[in-house]
Design a protein around this motif. Structure first.
Motif, PDB file in Angstrom:
ATOM      1  N   PHE A 115       0.737  -1.055   0.094  1.00 47.18           N
ATOM      2  CA  PHE A 115       0.140   0.067  -0.120  1.00 47.18           C
ATOM      3  C   PHE A 115       0.798   1.387  -0.010  1.00 47.18           C
ATOM      4  O   PHE A 115       0.480   2.326   0.492  1.00 47.18           O
ATOM      5  N   ASN A 116       2.041   1.220  -0.416  1.00 50.84           N
ATOM      6  CA  ASN A 116       2.870   2.126  -0.600  1.00 50.84           C
ATOM      7  C   ASN A 116       2.315   3.194  -1.476  1.00 50.84           C
ATOM      8  O   ASN A 116       1.893   2.657  -2.627  1.00 50.84           O
ATOM      9  N   LYS A 117       2.442   4.346  -1.387  1.00 50.20           N
ATOM     10  CA  LYS A 117       1.788   5.423  -2.578  1.00 50.20           C
ATOM     11  C   LYS A 117       2.520   5.368  -3.569  1.00 50.20           C
ATOM     12  O   LYS A 117       1.701   5.152  -4.696  1.00 50.20           O
ATOM     13  N   GLY A 118       3.848   5.148  -3.872  1.00 52.91           N
ATOM     14  CA  GLY A 118       4.418   5.168  -4.954  1.00 52.91           C
ATOM     15  C   GLY A 118       3.902   3.802  -5.609  1.00 52.91           C
ATOM     16  O   GLY A 118       3.535   3.795  -6.695  1.00 52.91           O
ATOM     17  N   ALA A 119       3.827   2.813  -5.050  1.00 53.96           N
ATOM     18  CA  ALA A 119       3.406   1.567  -5.624  1.00 53.96           C
ATOM     19  C   ALA A 119       1.945   1.538  -6.036  1.00 53.96           C
ATOM     20  O   ALA A 119       1.503   1.227  -7.294  1.00 53.96           O
ATOM     21  N   MET A 120       1.079   2.102  -5.462  1.00 54.13           N
ATOM     22  CA  MET A 120      -0.280   2.388  -5.832  1.00 54.13           C
ATOM     23  C   MET A 120      -0.383   3.232  -7.045  1.00 54.13           C
ATOM     24  O   MET A 120      -1.205   2.900  -8.000  1.00 54.13           O
ATOM     25  N   LYS A 121       0.671   4.321  -7.067  1.00 55.10           N
ATOM     26  CA  LYS A 121       0.445   5.077  -8.147  1.00 55.10           C
ATOM     27  C   LYS A 121       0.745   4.368  -9.392  1.00 55.10           C
ATOM     28  O   LYS A 121       0.111   4.491 -10.468  1.00 55.10           O
ATOM     29  N   ARG A 122       1.851   3.664  -9.346  1.00 57.95           N
ATOM     30  CA  ARG A 122       2.563   2.839 -10.272  1.00 57.95           C
ATOM     31  C   ARG A 122       1.183   1.770 -10.888  1.00 57.95           C
ATOM     32  O   ARG A 122       0.863   1.792 -11.968  1.00 57.95           O
ATOM     33  N   VAL A 123       0.589   1.221  -9.967  1.00 66.45           N
ATOM     34  CA  VAL A 123      -0.525   0.317 -10.197  1.00 66.45           C
ATOM     35  C   VAL A 123      -1.539   0.894 -11.017  1.00 66.45           C
ATOM     36  O   VAL A 123      -2.141   0.636 -12.253  1.00 66.45           O
ATOM     37  N   VAL A 124      -1.891   2.156 -10.371  1.00 61.30           N
ATOM     38  CA  VAL A 124      -3.140   2.985 -11.129  1.00 61.30           C
ATOM     39  C   VAL A 124      -2.620   3.301 -12.449  1.00 61.30           C
ATOM     40  O   VAL A 124      -3.419   3.362 -13.334  1.00 61.30           O
ATOM     41  N   LYS A 125      -1.280   3.567 -12.609  1.00 59.12           N
ATOM     42  CA  LYS A 125      -1.095   4.203 -13.867  1.00 59.12           C
ATOM     43  C   LYS A 125      -1.231   3.138 -14.929  1.00 59.12           C
ATOM     44  O   LYS A 125      -1.595   3.402 -15.967  1.00 59.12           O
ATOM     45  N   ALA A 126      -0.576   1.791 -14.449  1.00 58.42           N
ATOM     46  CA  ALA A 126      -0.540   0.883 -15.499  1.00 58.42           C
ATOM     47  C   ALA A 126      -1.963   0.647 -15.678  1.00 58.42           C
ATOM     48  O   ALA A 126      -2.467   0.239 -16.809  1.00 58.42           O
ATOM     49  N   MET A 127      -3.042   0.620 -14.926  1.00 55.19           N
ATOM     50  CA  MET A 127      -4.209   0.142 -15.024  1.00 55.19           C
ATOM     51  C   MET A 127      -4.954   1.227 -16.021  1.00 55.19           C
ATOM     52  O   MET A 127      -5.724   1.084 -17.102  1.00 55.19           O
ATOM     53  N   ASN A 128      -4.750   2.365 -15.690  1.00 53.81           N
ATOM     54  CA  ASN A 128      -5.091   3.451 -16.647  1.00 53.81           C
ATOM     55  C   ASN A 128      -4.687   3.369 -18.026  1.00 53.81           C
ATOM     56  O   ASN A 128      -5.384   3.569 -18.916  1.00 53.81           O
ATOM     57  N   ARG A 129      -3.417   3.053 -18.150  1.00 55.95           N
ATOM     58  CA  ARG A 129      -2.729   2.993 -19.242  1.00 55.95           C
ATOM     59  C   ARG A 129      -3.615   1.685 -20.212  1.00 55.95           C
ATOM     60  O   ARG A 129      -3.801   1.947 -21.338  1.00 55.95           O
ATOM     61  N   MET A 130      -3.867   0.817 -19.522  1.00 58.75           N
ATOM     62  CA  MET A 130      -4.537  -0.342 -20.137  1.00 58.75           C
ATOM     63  C   MET A 130      -5.800   0.013 -20.854  1.00 58.75           C
ATOM     64  O   MET A 130      -6.408  -0.180 -21.704  1.00 58.75           O
ATOM     65  N   ASP A 131      -6.635   0.824 -19.596  1.00 59.16           N
ATOM     66  CA  ASP A 131      -7.909   1.541 -20.101  1.00 59.16           C
ATOM     67  C   ASP A 131      -7.697   2.144 -21.234  1.00 59.16           C
ATOM     68  O   ASP A 131      -8.624   2.276 -22.452  1.00 59.16           O
ATOM     69  N   GLN A 132      -6.754   3.252 -21.281  1.00 64.17           N
ATOM     70  CA  GLN A 132      -6.427   4.035 -22.292  1.00 64.17           C
ATOM     71  C   GLN A 132      -6.484   3.215 -23.776  1.00 64.17           C
ATOM     72  O   GLN A 132      -6.902   3.642 -24.756  1.00 64.17           O
ATOM     73  N   LYS A 133      -5.727   2.403 -23.586  1.00 64.82           N
ATOM     74  CA  LYS A 133      -5.341   1.472 -24.858  1.00 64.82           C
ATOM     75  C   LYS A 133      -6.788   1.070 -25.374  1.00 64.82           C
ATOM     76  O   LYS A 133      -7.133   1.115 -26.636  1.00 64.82           O
ATOM     77  N   LYS A 134      -7.720   0.519 -24.574  1.00 65.94           N
ATOM     78  CA  LYS A 134      -8.799   0.140 -25.228  1.00 65.94           C
ATOM     79  C   LYS A 134      -9.560   1.368 -25.495  1.00 65.94           C
ATOM     80  O   LYS A 134     -10.122   1.154 -26.836  1.00 65.94           O
TER      81      LYS A 134
END
Lengths: 395, 747
Positions: free
Chosen positions: B715-734
């Motif tokens: 639950f580290n902030k950085g880690a959360m941010k990274r995960v969110v970013k990655a998920m957003n990127r996937m969404d973006q791709k769609k």
């Protein structure tokens, strides 16, 4: 005080003024007094209290285990210390005891020979005080949250009953039947109260967050549905219902003169309404903590100059001035949620019942003793002495 | 004064000790005594401390409250005016507001508080209404038992009771089941016990039954029976120096064959004369069946010797003044032989059954019954069973049955003995013949020499066939006790049995040759064991052959059909390829050797490092020899370590004392980077707080579990941010994919 008395002696003042001033002073000095105790009978929470209006001497209490106890409040012992005795009780062994929690008890307004009690066992019982036998029993389809008998009625003898069904039932003691139904609410009716001013006017509060005023002579519908916004907001969407609160409304109390109506809801608000016009007076009492799932019994003072409202507030009792909404004090003494409180107007005493099984008597504090009396009192109460050791190094 | 008061309260409450500092407490009391003002101030301070989420702070604060409560009326009224909250904070009257950790201190706080409230009530209850109300509330609503030392709330008690009840039910159920099981099993157990008992009786009659046995059995059968189950090993020492006939037969050269037969008749006679002793001879066990039958004949004859005069004469004893000492050793030893095999098998089975099945189950029954509190016949029955089983086991142990190895026994009867017979008969050859050709071996009466592998097998079968005739004849001879063959046989039986291979070697007429052979084969075996096993390959295929074509490559430089440059060599020899055909690469990984040394570098907590790395410890560097206290043995190592320590100290100059810096920081509010020097790398704030109350139990430390550490990572902030970013990127791709479609374009 002395000024009031001399003015009264000189006939300069209305007798009411002295009385009002003194009773106000007394109400403001309410405190838990070690000299006044109420006998501990209830084994579970006390849901409801009622003091008979004739003499103000006898008090009924209803417990959540179905027990009803009758107390004598008067102190004839000529001593300051007094424990209110339980004269009699409808205990668990009584054949006609309520099966479940007693929600409301009320004296017959005219004399002490009769009282009524309603319970979660779906009954309303009319008791003969002297024999402690039920004179009549009314059965309902749902649990009974509240009932009330008009304190001023001379032409009818109706008991308004709020049950789990949205219909308000009126039971006629003369005929012994549920003669009338008032329809209008959508959910269970948590509190009912007759106006102390007009004998046919009834106020009901329901879980659908509405408060309705009825004239029981008119069967077609209610007089007014109280609106917290005074009609300003509801103009936009006309069909939107007028609501008194934003949650369940579980407490209802007319002021002693019957001109105003206090309501309390689970939105932690208390509102003051003009009972004739149904207008929200918009007095701000601040947050009035209220988590009760059923009816809450609160009360107002009578005969004081600013009138006071005594409202259960968690495990304390909040004292507000009714018209200004000022929180005067919090009466701390209970160790669990307070469910009901009742005001004794003759001696300005307050009785409160709580889930911790206690009934506490809040009695006006005596005047400050004179300095020379101090020493005597100290001697009387060694517990009040300080226990510092005399020598300096010991502390 | 106020400042001092608050300082005192803070010091006292954050000491973390179970007792208050009396000096400070005295000071505090002195201040409080001076005026009511201070008392109310102290009250507020204490209430703040009571609200802290730390049981130790609360406990200390409560102790101060207790001290002041008994002293000041003002303080009492203040406390009692807010008694509800006070109870919530100390006695846990509100379930939603549990006492803070650490748990033990919280429990202690609760206990002390309840005790104090009771004491207060006794002393001041009359005068302070709310105090008595609170007391009654605790007593009646919370059902606090003021007598109960454990201070359990009603709910806790009920929970305990329910648990107990549930357990009881379970036990009862189990006990019932066990009872049923026992009923089913009891018959079986009884049978097994009886069986075992009977087996014991068969193997070894009860010493008190002997007289009965004697009269019942005719001597011959008794004799054989006795041989089977000797109760005592007997050594008879004949008083004069005549060589002991029985006890030391092994060591002695039999001087004449006459001696031998005298043994058994003597015994028999002895028995006939009611020696009332069981004479089990360990030696007799070795006597094989043939010999025994011969002895029986004699025994049968011996029964006629009722007159002992004749007995003496017949045995050539000359006099009967010999003292005969019988030593009956108490430790019973039962040897297994072919006669009692069945019985012993039975015993073994029963024993196994009892040990593995009955005893554990009986044990568990008893346990169950006692736990369930059943105290009737079942328990008694189970205990009876247990006792019986245990006696049986004990008896079995006492029997000291000498089991043969089950496997060997089977073979033995058929061939092992026969083998020995073969070898012994072979006449000794005088001359030394280093080698006997195979075809001549028969003439020498030897088995044909065979490879060690065949030896074991051949030994078993062939000689038996070969000398079957001679053996049968010999057996006949042996039956005659006067014959030398019988003596020989006896000696042979006494001889310690050697391992079959050795026997064959020693029996071999050419001991030297066979010894040589033996050592040779041994060496071969050794080498074979050493030789690696490799899969078949080309190199093995061409093993030892010369490959003419190996490694030659035919070269056709031109693809043309007719002409080719003739100066070109057609064949090229490739050494590497040739080599490849003849050799093979085998990776040699060596053998794993466990590390025996330890790092043993001293650690901050005083212990020595236990790591067992081969060369280098990840924490303490190269592993060097150290003495018991962890100091390096070699001076250069010592020097180096010293230097390293010095360097480390030098890294952190003295003026940058972290403690001091933190103070400066706190005063000035400027970050000087003191947190950099904090040893454990914790946050500066945390460190500062810890330093503030070093005596309190650190609650955060306790929370340092694997879970919390993982949480910190996940639950580290950085880690959360990274995960969110990655998920957003996937969404973006769609979205990019379907961007031209209106319903995707919108969201």
């Amino acid at each position: 005080m002395l000024a009031f008395i001399s003015a009264r002696q000189a006939g300069l003042d209305d007798p009411l003024r002295l009385r009002r001033a003194e009773s106000t002073r007394r109400v403001l000095s309410l405190e838990l007094n070690k000299d006044r105790d109420v006998e501990r009978i209830h084994g579970s929470g006390v849901n409801t209290l009622d003091i008979e209006p004739v003499e103000g001497r006898y008090m009924l209490s209803g417990g959540s285990d179905g027990v009803i106890v009758l107390y004598d409040l008067e102190n004839f012992s000529r001593k300051p210390c007094y424990t209110c005795k339980a004269i009699c009780s409808v205990g668990r062994s009584h054949p006609d005891v309520h099966k479940f929690s007693v929600e409301t008890v009320q004296w017959y307004p005219r004399d002490t020979g009769m009282f009524t009690s309603s319970s979660f066992d779906k009954t309303l019982k009319i008791w003969d005080t002297n024999t402690l036998q039920p004179a009549d029993v009314f059965n309902f389809e749902g649990t009974v949250y509240s009932h009330h008998m008009s304190p001023v009625a001379t032409k009818h003898c109706l008991i308004a009953v709020g049950t789990k069904s949205p219909k308000v039932q009126l039971c006629d003691l003369k005929s012994g039947s549920c003669s009338q139904i008032l329809q209008g609410h959508r959910q269970e009716v948590l509190a009912v109260a007759w106006s102390p001013r007009h004998e046919y006017v009834l106020a009901t509060a329901s879980a659908d967050s509405r408060v309705k005023l009825w004239d029981v002579r008119r069967a077609s519908g209610c007089l007014i549905t109280l609106d917290q916004y005074n009609g300003e907001k509801s103009k936009a969407s006309s069909e939107a219902a007028n609501t008194a609160h934003n949650g369940r409304v579980n407490g209802l109390c007319f002021t002693s003169d019957g001109l105003h109506l206090l309501t309390i809801g689970t939105d932690d608000r208390m509102r003051l309404w003009n009972s004739s016009s149904g207008e929200n007076t918009l007095v701000n009492y601040g947050k009035v903590c209220n988590e009760s799932r059923k009816g809450l019994k609160f009360t107002t003072s009578t005969g004081c100059d600013p009138e006071f409202a005594f409202v259960p507030y968690g495990s304390t009792i909040a004292v507000y001035t009714i018209y200004s909404g000022e929180l005067i004090t919090m009466l701390r003494g209970h160790y669990n949620t307070v469910d009901c409180c009742v005001f004794q107007p003759n001696f300005q005493e307050l009785y409160s019942g709580s889930k911790d099984c206690n009934i506490l008597a809040w009695v006006p504090a005596l005047r400050e003793p004179m300095p020379d009396e101090d020493a005597a009192k100290q001697r009387l109460n060694p517990a009040f002495e300080d226990g510092w050791s005399s020598s300096d190094d010991e502390g | 004064m106020d400042q001092k008061l608050s300082q005192l309260v803070e010091d006292l409450t954050t000491s973390g000790e179970p007792q208050l500092n009396p000096e400070k407490m005295k000071e505090l009391k002195k201040i409080c005594k001076s005026s009511d003002e201070h008392i109310s101030h102290a009250y507020h301070l204490l209430m703040t401390q009571l609200n802290q989420e730390h049981a130790e702070i609360r406990f200390s604060a409560f102790q101060i409250v207790d001290e002041l409560f008994t002293r000041s009326h003002q303080f009492r009224t203040l406390i009692i005016s807010n008694f509800q909250e006070f109870l919530e904070l100390t006695i846990e009257t509100d379930h939603e507001q549990p006492l803070p950790p650490p748990k033990e201190v919280a429990q202690k706080l609760k206990k002390t508080a309840i005790k104090s409230v009771q004491a207060w009530h006794e002393k001041y209850g009359e005068a302070y209404k709310k105090l008595s109300l609170g007391y009654h509330f605790l007593k009646q609503n919370k059902k606090v038992d003021f007598q109960d030392v454990n201070v359990r709330t009603l709910a806790e008690r009920r929970r305990e009771e329910e648990k107990q009840k549930r357990l009881d039910n379970i036990y009862k159920e189990k006990a019932k089941r066990a009872e049923k099981e026992m009923e089913e099993m009891s018959q079986e157990i009884q049978d097994t016990l009886t069986e075992m008992e009977n087996c014991f009786r068969l193997l070894m009659p009860d010493p008190f039954d002997f007289t009965v046995n004697d009269t019942e059995l005719d001597p011959v059968t008794e004799r054989t029976a006795n041989e089977d189950k000797p109760t005592s090993s007997l050594s008879i020492q004949i008083a004069d120096h005549q060589p002991s006939l029985l006890g030391h037969m092994d060591d002695e050269q039999p001087c004449c064959s006459k001696d031998l037969p005298s043994v058994s008749p003597c015994l028999i006679a002895g028995r006939n004369r009611d020696l009332n002793e069981e004479l089990g001879l360990p030696e007799q066990k070795e006597i094989d069946r043939g010999e025994r039958s011969e002895a029986e004949i004699i025994a049968a004859a011996a029964t006629d010797y009722d007159d002992y005069e004749t007995f003496v004469r017949n045995h050539g004893l000359g006099s009967h003044k010999y003292t005969l000492n019988l030593e009956i050793s108490t430790d019973v030893k039962v040897r297994e032989n072919e006669d009692n095999t069945a019985i012993i098998n039975n015993i073994i089975d029963a024993h196994k059954l009892i040990r593995n099945k009955f005893l554990p189950s009986v044990q568990s029954w008893i346990q169950l019954f006692t736990r369930a509190g059943i105290n009737d016949g079942c328990l008694r029955c189970a205990i009876d069973f247990k006792n019986k089983l245990e006696t049986a086991m004990e008896k079995h142990k006492e029997m000291n049955i000498d089991y043969k190895e089950r496997k060997r026994k089977v073979m033995k009867v058929s061939d092992n003995e026969d083998d020995e017979d073969e070898f012994v008969e072979v006449p000794e050859k005088e001359g030394y013949e280093p080698h006997i050709p195979d075809h001549l071996r028969k003439e020498y009466g030897l088995e044909p020499q065979s490879s060690p592998k065949a030896l074991a097998k051949g030994m078993v079968v062939k000689p038996a066939l070969l000398s079957f005739h001679s053996q049968s004849k010999k057996n006949e001879e042996e039956l005659d006790p006067t014959c030398a063959a019988a003596t020989l046989k006896l000696i042979r039986d006494k001889l310690p049995k050697l391992p079959s291979l050795n026997t064959s070697a020693s029996a071999n007429p050419e001991p030297a040759a066979s010894g040589e052979l033996d050592s040779e084969t041994g060496k071969l075996e050794e080498e074979r064991a050493k030789a690696p096993i490799i899969p078949f390959g080309l190199d093995l295929y061409y093993w030892g052959q010369d490959q003419p074509t190996a490694g030659k490559i035919l070269k056709f430089s031109s693809q043309h059909r007719f002409w080719a440059p003739n100066e070109m060599e057609e064949e090229v020899e490739n050494k590497e390829v040739a080599e490849m055909l003849k050799s093979r690469c085998i990776t040699f990984s060596g053998k794993f050797e466990p590390v025996k040394h330890k790092c043993r570098a001293p650690m901050p907590d005083g212990r020595l490092c236990e790591r067992q790395d081969r060369v280098k410890c990840p924490f303490h560097g190269k592993i060097i020899p150290r003495d018991e206290s962890g100091n390096p043995v070699n001076p250069e190592d010592k020097m180096r370590e010293e230097k390293k320590r010095f360097e480390k100290q030098a890294e952190q100059p003295e003026w940058q004392d972290p403690e001091f810096m933190r103070e400066v920081e706190a005063a000035t509010g400027v970050d000087l980077g003191s947190s950099r020097y904090s040893g454990k790398g914790k946050g500066g704030k945390n460190k500062g707080k810890k330093r503030k109350y070093p005596n309190l139990t650190d609650l955060k430390q306790e929370a340092n579990t694997s879970r919390s550490r993982l949480e910190k990572k996940v639950f580290n902030k950085g880690a959360m941010k990274r995960v969110v970013k990655a998920m957003n990127r996937m969404d973006q791709k769609k979205h990019e994919k379907f961007a031209n479609q209106f319903n995707y374009a919108l969201n």
